[in-house]
Design a protein around this motif. Sequence first.
Motif, short mmCIF file in Angstrom:
data_model
loop_
_atom_site.label_atom_id
_atom_site.label_comp_id
_atom_site.label_asym_id
_atom_site.label_seq_id
_atom_site.Cartn_x
_atom_site.Cartn_y
_atom_site.Cartn_z
N GLN A 16 -10.06 -1.66 -1.31
CA GLN A 16 -9.69 -0.27 -1.05
C GLN A 16 -8.25 -0.17 -0.55
O GLN A 16 -7.78 -1.03 0.17
CB GLN A 16 -10.59 0.35 0.02
N ARG A 17 -7.63 0.93 -0.95
CA ARG A 17 -6.32 1.30 -0.44
C ARG A 17 -6.35 2.81 -0.18
O ARG A 17 -7.02 3.55 -0.89
CB ARG A 17 -5.20 0.99 -1.44
N MET A 18 -5.58 3.24 0.81
CA MET A 18 -5.46 4.65 1.12
C MET A 18 -4.01 4.92 1.44
O MET A 18 -3.34 4.11 2.08
CB MET A 18 -6.33 5.00 2.33
N VAL A 19 -3.51 6.05 0.96
CA VAL A 19 -2.18 6.51 1.34
C VAL A 19 -2.26 8.01 1.63
O VAL A 19 -3.07 8.72 1.02
CB VAL A 19 -1.13 6.21 0.23
N ARG A 20 -1.47 8.42 2.62
CA ARG A 20 -1.41 9.85 2.90
C ARG A 20 -0.01 10.24 3.31
O ARG A 20 0.74 9.44 3.85
CB ARG A 20 -2.44 10.27 3.95
N TYR A 29 -9.53 2.55 -5.34
CA TYR A 29 -10.47 1.44 -5.38
C TYR A 29 -10.08 0.55 -6.57
O TYR A 29 -10.56 0.75 -7.68
CB TYR A 29 -11.90 1.96 -5.52
N PRO A 30 -9.17 -0.40 -6.35
CA PRO A 30 -8.61 -1.17 -7.48
C PRO A 30 -9.62 -1.99 -8.26
O PRO A 30 -9.42 -2.22 -9.45
CB PRO A 30 -7.54 -2.06 -6.83
N LEU A 31 -10.68 -2.44 -7.64
CA LEU A 31 -11.65 -3.27 -8.36
C LEU A 31 -12.47 -2.48 -9.38
O LEU A 31 -12.98 -3.06 -10.34
CB LEU A 31 -12.59 -3.97 -7.36
N MET A 63 1.03 10.80 -5.77
CA MET A 63 0.40 9.97 -4.74
C MET A 63 0.25 8.52 -5.21
O MET A 63 0.37 7.59 -4.42
CB MET A 63 -0.94 10.55 -4.31
N LYS A 64 0.00 8.32 -6.50
CA LYS A 64 -0.05 6.95 -7.04
C LYS A 64 1.31 6.28 -6.89
O LYS A 64 1.39 5.10 -6.50
CB LYS A 64 -0.45 6.98 -8.52
N LYS A 65 2.37 7.02 -7.17
CA LYS A 65 3.72 6.49 -7.02
C LYS A 65 4.01 6.17 -5.55
O LYS A 65 4.59 5.13 -5.24
CB LYS A 65 4.72 7.50 -7.56
N LEU A 66 3.59 7.05 -4.66
CA LEU A 66 3.77 6.82 -3.23
C LEU A 66 3.01 5.56 -2.79
O LEU A 66 3.55 4.74 -2.04
CB LEU A 66 3.29 8.03 -2.43
N ALA A 79 -3.82 -6.39 -3.98
CA ALA A 79 -4.36 -5.41 -4.94
C ALA A 79 -3.27 -5.02 -5.92
O ALA A 79 -2.10 -4.95 -5.57
CB ALA A 79 -4.88 -4.18 -4.21
N GLN A 80 -3.69 -4.73 -7.14
CA GLN A 80 -2.74 -4.27 -8.14
C GLN A 80 -2.22 -2.89 -7.75
O GLN A 80 -2.80 -2.22 -6.91
CB GLN A 80 -3.41 -4.20 -9.51
N ARG A 81 -1.15 -2.48 -8.37
CA ARG A 81 -0.59 -1.16 -8.13
C ARG A 81 -1.38 -0.13 -8.93
O ARG A 81 -1.90 -0.42 -10.01
CB ARG A 81 0.88 -1.11 -8.53
N PRO A 82 -1.49 1.08 -8.41
CA PRO A 82 -2.20 2.13 -9.17
C PRO A 82 -1.48 2.40 -10.49
O PRO A 82 -0.29 2.22 -10.59
CB PRO A 82 -2.13 3.35 -8.26
N HIS A 83 -2.23 2.82 -11.47
CA HIS A 83 -1.66 3.11 -12.79
C HIS A 83 -2.02 4.53 -13.21
O HIS A 83 -2.84 5.17 -12.67
CB HIS A 83 -2.10 2.09 -13.81
#
Length: 83
Positions: A16-20, A29-31, A63-66, A79-83
Motif C-alpha cells: 500500500q501507498r497513500m499520498v495526500r 495498492y501496487p500488488l 495524484m498519481k504524478k504526485l 513499490a512500482q510507480r503508479p501508472h
Amino acid sequence: QAAARDALIAVYIKSQRMVRDGRWKMRWYPLIGRYQLFDLASDPYELTDLSDKPEQTAKLAEMKKLMASQQDKFDDKEAQRPH
C-alpha cells in the motif's frame, strides 16, 4: 499558518501507498493495481471512492504524478510507480 509540506506520503510494506495534499487523498495498492481517490473536504471519513468517476480523471492523474514524485523523493524502492 503556512503548511510544513505540500504533500504527505505513507507506505505499508510493498502492498500500500497513500499520498495526500491539502484536500485530496489517493491510495495505491501496487500488488493489485487498484486506486482509491477521496475528496477530504466533502468526505472526511473517506466513504466515497471517486477514482472511477470520469469527472475526476484529471485529479487522479495529478495524484498519481504526485505519488510518483514523492516515491522518488523518499527513494521508495519497494513499490512500482503508479501508472
